[in-house]
Design an enzyme around this catalytic site. Structure first.
Site, short mmCIF file in Angstrom:
data_model
loop_
_atom_site.label_atom_id
_atom_site.label_comp_id
_atom_site.label_asym_id
_atom_site.label_seq_id
_atom_site.Cartn_x
_atom_site.Cartn_y
_atom_site.Cartn_z
CG HIS A 168 68.20 161.32 44.34
ND1 HIS A 168 68.01 162.52 44.98
CD2 HIS A 168 67.56 161.43 43.15
CE1 HIS A 168 67.29 163.32 44.21
NE2 HIS A 168 67.00 162.68 43.10
CG ASP A 182 70.02 162.21 47.52
OD1 ASP A 182 70.71 162.25 46.50
OD2 ASP A 182 68.82 162.53 47.55
CB SER A 229 64.47 165.10 42.80
OG SER A 229 65.79 165.46 42.52
#
Length: 694
Positions: A667, A632, A546
């Site tokens: 995600h 995501d 991320s």
């Protein structure tokens, strides 16, 4: 290392963007689906050209890692063997029941249960594996019991897009009511009489913008809008104080907060504002009788303080200090009980729990002696109690759950993490290093290695980093890391600026116009580990996800020669384009973290100077594995896809470059606890392969 197949090449479709009189060319912007909102809900509507490219990259990645297939299976078996499959939490008391969560042997999803406190059989409330049956992706977004213990509000996501469906379950029958609510943020909060549920609904751009009140047993179409946040730059959440007396509406970005309150016993009352938002001022709220207890950085309390204020006159001008600000001692959270208050704080990088007696004001703390450790403070359900629950672990010590009596100061071990395949803490060494940065700061680095590993510079090393949003990566026990450590790896965590490891200042020094400190700190950690003979630069595999994936992209551009490999999971690498696109779910609320390149030319130029996608050069790069999730909503799939496409077209040399897109997840990757281990095994196989240990 098998590399005989030609890698896929994305077609270059040049497009020039103009902002602030500055031009930038994007050859791969076409990989951003114009109907991305629809794709989040239904991946089958993805454009055929985009799907073809992603699937070609997936096929290439599978072909390149095929020689490690047996190794991946072995790693997976090892990691699964360290998990107690029929594990259970320590149930938490709440009125007539104790509520807990467990897993069954072979089960991927959690089972929520309760047990009568006066004796009786365990009752299953929600069986995750049964709910997930037949679904490629399934994640429970929360489950909470009503005040009268008759209902369960639970939510699930079956796309990976984080649009949760909220359901209400009748616990007497085990059946869900017809009250099915789509597009929520997950979970719900009950009123004191259990008649109403408050929940957040996401808008078309995936923003949590509206709070609704739902009356149990009625049509959700009739739900009442309680509060709407019209500023797209703010997130919104709903919760309840520990006492259960107050429902809280929390509105915040990364530096500013505003809280409204509703009496839980008067759920149809209008929300009351506690203190209006003021840029740079954060606060969070608990209550006790007629008082609010507020954790805040107001009044130059950079590392936060705790104040009290009358509930009926809560404005900032009436706040009175209870726990003063202490520079360098960051207060992370607080919780109020009938006779005492707890707070979790961190000083010199190490956490401790402090117990504050409400009557006399006396305090004592709970701390530990290891060089590096992790400490977690559980919330529990009950307000009138003299017992709190906390967890402790270190990189060598499995997690331990304790009940602590604040009156007698007796500590009772309630649960110790079992490692079925065996674990001997004495076989491992954990250390805390301080890496010197170029500007005179020192960067904490937590290190784990097997006692038999030679520290002569020859060991491979996995260096993990994050460094954003003030998030601190704890030096906690991680069974997955043992598969690498047992194969001679050193496992290290760089506690870089952008987190709050050394107080709030550490966070401020790693965001906006100081963001590059995050990247140079990580490189400094790598340099120090080499200088101290833990490894050599070509033996370091960097790992981040991320915003930590953005870190991976940045250090790949800034110092590619200092890393032998890079694992970038759902990497935020197209920073400039994303921060310019205010239609994306997270962009406006992210401007306080990164800067606003739409309104500020200086912010545009600074982000452009480090944005990984915009700084790819014709040079040699280390081996790279990038991982994406098609649905995501946080780091959209096209960011790693565009980055890999540009790297492949631009970089020199023949280093391995792969993109793996999970076509059925978002995600967090795979939703099942064992399926997720397969992804970890793939990452570790890559690390072992590029360091010659496969």
């Amino acid at each position: 290392m098998k590399q005989n197949a030609l890698p896929p090449r994305a077609e270059a479709r040049p497009f020039t963007h103009e902002t602030h009189g500055l031009s930038r060319q994007d050859d791969y912007g076409w990989l951003r689906a114009g109907n991305w909102q629809e794709v989040m809900r239904d991946p089958s509507v993805l454009d055929a050209d985009i799907r073809a490219y992603l699937e070609a990259e997936n096929a290439y990645q599978e072909q390149q890692l095929e020689p490690t297939r047996e190794l991946q299976e072995k790693l997976f078996a090892e990691m699964r063997g360290r998990i107690k499959e029929d594990d259970s939490s320590v149930p938490s008391p709440d009125g007539p029941y104790a509520y807990g969560l467990k897993y069954e042997t072979g089960g991927q999803q959690p089972v929520f249960f309760r047990t009568p406190r006066d004796g009786g059989e365990e009752e299953t409330l929600l069986h995750g594996d049964s709910e997930a049956d037949g679904k490629a992706y399934f994640k429970i977004g929360g489950a909470s019991q009503s005040t009268d213990h008759k209902l369960l509000a639970w939510a699930y996501d079956d796309k990976g897009s984080e649009y949760y469906t909220l359901q209400l379950r009748d616990l007497a029958t085990g059946k869900d009511l017809a009250d099915r609510i789509e597009d929520t943020g997950g979970g719900g909060v009950f009123s004191a009489d259990s008649r109403y549920v408050f929940y957040i609904r996401l808008d078309a751009n995936h923003r949590p913008s509206r709070l609704f009140r739902h009356e149990v047993g009625t049509d959700p179409a009739a739900d009442v809008l309680v509060y709407e946040e019209k500023d797209a730059g703010f997130f919104m959440g709903v919760g309840k104080t520990q006492s259960g007396a107050t429902i809280l509406i929390d509105i915040h970005d990364h530096e500013t907060s505003e809280v409204w309150m509703i009496p839980a016993n008067d759920p149809t009352a209008d929300p009351v504002l506690i203190a209006p938002r003021e840029t740079g001022i954060e606060y969070s709220v608990e209550d006790h009788g007629d008082l609010l207890y507020i954790l805040t950085n107001a009044g130059d309390a950079e590392d936060f303080k705790i104040v009290t204020v009358p509930k009926d006159n809560p404005g900032r001008g009436n706040w009175s200090d209870l726990v003063a600000h202490k520079p360098g001692c960051l207060i992370l959270s607080h919780c109020l009980y009938k006779t005492f208050m707890t707070r979790l704080e961190r000083e010199e990088g190490l956490p401790r729990i402090v117990i504050h007696d409400l009557a006399g004001g006396g305090e004592h703390s709970i701390a530990f002696d290891e060089e590096a450790y992790s400490l977690g403070l559980g919330d529990g359900y009950e307000f009138d109690t003299d017992t709190i629950r906390f967890s402790y672990s270190s990189m060598t010590t499995p997690s331990q759950t304790f009940d602590y009596n604040v009156e007698t100061r007796e500590r009772v071990l309630r649960k110790e993490q079992e490692v079925p395949s065996g674990h001997t803490a004495a076989d491992y060494v954990t250390r805390r290093l301080m890496a010197p940065a170029a500007d005179g700061e020192t960067v904490p680095v937590s290190v784990l290695y097997h006692k038999g590993t030679k520290l002569d510079g020859s060991a491979p090393l996995l260096l993990y980093g994050y460094g954003s949003y003030g998030i601190t990566i704890p030096a906690s026990f991680n069974t997955n890391s043992l598969s690498l450590v047992d194969r001679g790896f050193v496992y290290a965590i760089a506690h870089i600026r952008g987190g709050k490891d050394k107080g709030f200042r550490w966070y401020k020094d790693g965001r906006r116009e100081k963001k590059k400190n995050t990247f140079t700190d990580f490189i400094a950690a790598a340099d120090h580990l080499v200088a101290e003979k833990f490894t050599s630069h070509d033996r370091i595999v960097a790992h981040g996800g991320s915003a930590g994936g953005m870190l991976m992209g940045a250090i790949a551009n800034m110092a590619p020669e200092k890393f032998g490999g890079i694992i970038a999971e759902v990497p935020f690498v197209d920073v400039l384009a994303t921060m310019l696109d205010d239609t994306l779910p997270l962009t406006p609320p992210e401007w306080p973290e990164w800067g606003n390149p739409v309104a500020d030319k200086a912010a545009y130029e600074y982000i452009a100077s480090y944005s990984p996608y915009d700084n790819v050069e014709a040079r040699e790069y280390p081996a790279i594995l990038a991982v994406a999730g098609l649905t995501d909503p946080r780091v959209t799939y096209w960011e790693p896809a565009k980055w890999v496409a540009r790297l492949r077209a631009t970089k020199t040399g023949d280093s391995l470059l792969m993109l793996k897109t999970n076509m059925e997840a978002g995600h967090g990757g795979a939703s099942g606890r064992f399926d997720r281990l397969k992804e970890v095994a793939l990452n570790q196989a890559f690390a072992l392969m590029v360091t010659g240990k496969a």
